[in-house]
Design a protein around this motif. Sequence first.
Motif, PDB file in Angstrom:
ATOM      1  N   LEU A 113       0.849  -1.175   0.000  1.00  0.00           N
ATOM      2  CA  LEU A 113       0.000   0.000   0.000  1.00  0.00           C
ATOM      3  C   LEU A 113       0.888   1.229   0.000  1.00  0.00           C
ATOM      4  O   LEU A 113       1.912   1.253   0.678  1.00  0.00           O
ATOM      5  CB  LEU A 113      -0.857  -0.023   1.282  1.00  0.00           C
ATOM      6  N   GLY A 114       0.505   2.248  -0.741  1.00  0.00           N
ATOM      7  CA  GLY A 114       1.178   3.535  -0.651  1.00  0.00           C
ATOM      8  C   GLY A 114       0.630   4.280   0.548  1.00  0.00           C
ATOM      9  O   GLY A 114      -0.592   4.414   0.674  1.00  0.00           O
ATOM     10  N   VAL A 115       1.498   4.731   1.436  1.00  0.00           N
ATOM     11  CA  VAL A 115       1.058   5.484   2.615  1.00  0.00           C
ATOM     12  C   VAL A 115       2.020   6.653   2.805  1.00  0.00           C
ATOM     13  O   VAL A 115       3.224   6.454   2.917  1.00  0.00           O
ATOM     14  CB  VAL A 115       1.031   4.618   3.894  1.00  0.00           C
ATOM     15  N   MET A 116       1.447   7.861   2.847  1.00  0.00           N
ATOM     16  CA  MET A 116       2.259   9.049   3.092  1.00  0.00           C
ATOM     17  C   MET A 116       1.586   9.889   4.172  1.00  0.00           C
ATOM     18  O   MET A 116       0.360   9.964   4.244  1.00  0.00           O
ATOM     19  CB  MET A 116       2.415   9.868   1.813  1.00  0.00           C
ATOM     20  N   ALA A 117       2.413  10.511   5.014  1.00  0.00           N
ATOM     21  CA  ALA A 117       1.923  11.369   6.081  1.00  0.00           C
ATOM     22  C   ALA A 117       3.030  12.357   6.446  1.00  0.00           C
ATOM     23  O   ALA A 117       4.173  12.218   6.003  1.00  0.00           O
ATOM     24  CB  ALA A 117       1.523  10.539   7.299  1.00  0.00           C
ATOM     25  N   LEU A 118       2.667  13.329   7.279  1.00  0.00           N
ATOM     26  CA  LEU A 118       3.660  14.296   7.744  1.00  0.00           C
ATOM     27  C   LEU A 118       4.660  13.668   8.691  1.00  0.00           C
ATOM     28  O   LEU A 118       5.818  14.063   8.733  1.00  0.00           O
ATOM     29  CB  LEU A 118       2.964  15.463   8.450  1.00  0.00           C
ATOM     30  N   GLY A 119       4.207  12.686   9.480  1.00  0.00           N
ATOM     31  CA  GLY A 119       5.077  12.055  10.452  1.00  0.00           C
ATOM     32  C   GLY A 119       4.316  11.016  11.240  1.00  0.00           C
ATOM     33  O   GLY A 119       3.215  10.617  10.863  1.00  0.00           O
ATOM     34  N   SER A 120       4.920  10.597  12.336  1.00  0.00           N
ATOM     35  CA  SER A 120       4.302   9.563  13.166  1.00  0.00           C
ATOM     36  C   SER A 120       4.206  10.034  14.610  1.00  0.00           C
ATOM     37  O   SER A 120       5.031  10.828  15.079  1.00  0.00           O
ATOM     38  CB  SER A 120       5.096   8.260  13.089  1.00  0.00           C
ATOM     39  N   VAL A 121       3.186   9.532  15.289  1.00  0.00           N
ATOM     40  CA  VAL A 121       2.957   9.815  16.698  1.00  0.00           C
ATOM     41  C   VAL A 121       2.273   8.579  17.292  1.00  0.00           C
ATOM     42  O   VAL A 121       1.411   7.982  16.649  1.00  0.00           O
ATOM     43  CB  VAL A 121       2.099  11.093  16.892  1.00  0.00           C
ATOM     44  N   PRO A 122       2.655   8.133  18.480  1.00  0.00           N
ATOM     45  CA  PRO A 122       2.086   6.892  19.009  1.00  0.00           C
ATOM     46  C   PRO A 122       0.664   6.991  19.548  1.00  0.00           C
ATOM     47  O   PRO A 122      -0.013   5.971  19.695  1.00  0.00           O
ATOM     48  CB  PRO A 122       3.050   6.497  20.123  1.00  0.00           C
ATOM     49  N   ARG A 123       0.168   8.180  19.817  1.00  0.00           N
ATOM     50  CA  ARG A 123      -1.160   8.310  20.443  1.00  0.00           C
ATOM     51  C   ARG A 123      -2.266   8.025  19.437  1.00  0.00           C
ATOM     52  O   ARG A 123      -2.290   8.572  18.347  1.00  0.00           O
ATOM     53  CB  ARG A 123      -1.342   9.706  21.023  1.00  0.00           C
ATOM     54  N   LYS A 124      -3.229   7.171  19.849  1.00  0.00           N
ATOM     55  CA  LYS A 124      -4.348   6.844  18.963  1.00  0.00           C
ATOM     56  C   LYS A 124      -5.347   7.989  18.899  1.00  0.00           C
ATOM     57  O   LYS A 124      -5.342   8.895  19.732  1.00  0.00           O
ATOM     58  CB  LYS A 124      -5.029   5.548  19.393  1.00  0.00           C
TER      59      LYS A 124
END
Length: 161
Positions: free
Chosen positions: A107-118
């Motif tokens: 799957l192509g997945v792009m985002a600004l970044g990651s954060v662990p909080r749901k």
Amino acid sequence: MSISTPDLCDEHGDAVNVLELPLRHYGGHKNFHGEVVTIKCFEDNSLVADTVKTPGHGRVLVVDGGGSARRSLLGDNLARAAADNGWAGIVIYGYLRDVEEISPMPLGVMALGSVPRKTEKRGEGQAGIALEFGSCTIDAGNYLYADKTGVIISRKNLLES
């Protein structure tokens, strides 16, 4: 089919818009494209969850999360559902989590970044509306093309003869 955003920009000029955001690739596919489905939500991925559980038909889900880094709008379970249901990709103006689990998914997945909080689940958000971010207006039914160079948006399918 592999695409080149620089080549598409050269060939189609002003018929394409460049998404001006520092998006990062997180999924297993770094080259993807498809018709756009839009969602606008803020720190609530209820609509994202509902949408990725439907047939994707090679489309790309574009999520305007307002750029918030406080909550993730995508995790491994939803990314897996998107891949299993035939979505080509997900582009998030916001953050995601479960980076290690998402990285090998087809799957192509792009985002600004990651954060662990749901995310919170409040059932809020809007689908099928025009989004405005990254110096672009993105309408449902537009076409998105992504590779390692960047992301471009077009009103028509640039790959049809």
